[in-house]
Design an enzyme around this catalytic site. Structure first.
Site, mmCIF file in Angstrom:
data_model
loop_
_atom_site.group_PDB
_atom_site.id
_atom_site.type_symbol
_atom_site.label_atom_id
_atom_site.label_comp_id
_atom_site.label_asym_id
_atom_site.label_seq_id
_atom_site.Cartn_x
_atom_site.Cartn_y
_atom_site.Cartn_z
ATOM 1 N N HIS A 17 0.847 -1.206 0.000
ATOM 2 C CA HIS A 17 0.000 0.000 0.000
ATOM 3 C C HIS A 17 0.880 1.251 0.000
ATOM 4 C CE1 HIS A 17 -2.908 -2.740 2.371
ATOM 5 N NE2 HIS A 17 -3.504 -2.515 1.203
ATOM 6 N N LYS A 41 -14.497 -9.823 3.203
ATOM 7 C CA LYS A 41 -13.431 -10.129 4.165
ATOM 8 C C LYS A 41 -13.868 -9.799 5.582
ATOM 9 C CE LYS A 41 -9.673 -8.725 1.020
ATOM 10 N NZ LYS A 41 -8.710 -7.628 0.766
ATOM 11 N N ARG A 90 -1.060 -6.187 -8.739
ATOM 12 C CA ARG A 90 0.092 -7.021 -8.367
ATOM 13 C C ARG A 90 0.418 -8.044 -9.440
ATOM 14 N NH1 ARG A 90 -2.613 -8.237 -2.690
ATOM 15 N NH2 ARG A 90 -4.277 -8.463 -4.200
ATOM 16 N N SER A 127 -2.414 -7.878 2.705
ATOM 17 C CA SER A 127 -2.650 -7.854 4.154
ATOM 18 C C SER A 127 -3.043 -9.246 4.641
ATOM 19 C CB SER A 127 -3.781 -6.874 4.501
ATOM 20 O OG SER A 127 -3.467 -5.578 4.071
#
Ligand code: PNS
Length: 160
Positions: A17, A41, A90, A127
């Site tokens: 991040h 999540k 990513r 994360s």
């Protein structure tokens, strides 16, 4: 003034991040970090805790604002007159979902999405992965600032 929103769960913030935030800060006049709820999540930290952590590790950037929102990202953009979203990509595995979100966000409110490729060293970082490694006692000090590692460890210790 060129403004952009950098959205995410930030549960907690990682070096991945921070890389995107730093690069966005050099391209835009103001970067709004928006802590949003991802309904897919479950979270480890509360939204106020995540905001505090972001504040602590982004203090050096002078063109950042930190906020939270519990609705649609595009409604936040509209309410705050922010025309653009910036997101890190990513790997190819991110692409399908991110493309779908960017297209729906464009259609819903005309909000544009800019994708930034992550630094190769962060291409696997998330994360969720960091939380999993830390929950087994693994070393995550290379993946997030030391202050966040400490908070993550004590949260996981408390959870047992
Ligand atoms: O860090 P994350 O969990 O990958 O971030 C995803 C997030 C929070 C940016 C995304 O789930 C989101 O934008 N949530 C807000 C609700 C919304 O606008 N959903 C998209 C509609 S298609």
């Amino acid at each position: 003034m060129r403004r952009v929103v950098c959205p995410g769960s930030f549960d907690p913030i990682t070096n991945g991040h921070l890389d995107i935030i730093a690069r966005a800060c050099s391209l835009f006049d103001e970067v709004v970090i928006a802590v949003l709820v991802n309904q897919t999540k479950s979270s480890l930290f509360t939204v106020p805790e995540r905001i505090e952590m972001i504040k602590e590790v982004t203090a050096r950037y002078k063109n950042i604002k930190i906020d939270s929102w519990s609705g649609l990202l595009v409604d936040y953009c509209k309410a705050n007159q922010i025309p653009t979203i910036v997101k890190g990509l990513r790997a190819v595995s991110d692409f399908d979902y991110e493309l779908q979100m960017s297209q729906v966000n464009l259609q819903l409110q005309g909000v544009e999405t800019l994708f930034m490729s992550t630094a190769p060293s962060n291409s696997f970082l998330s994360s969720s992965l960091v939380k999993e490694i830390a929950s087994y006692g693994g070393d995550v000090s290379g993946y997030m600032p030391a202050a966040i590692v400490d908070k993550l460890r004590s949260r996981l210790d408390r959870k047992g």
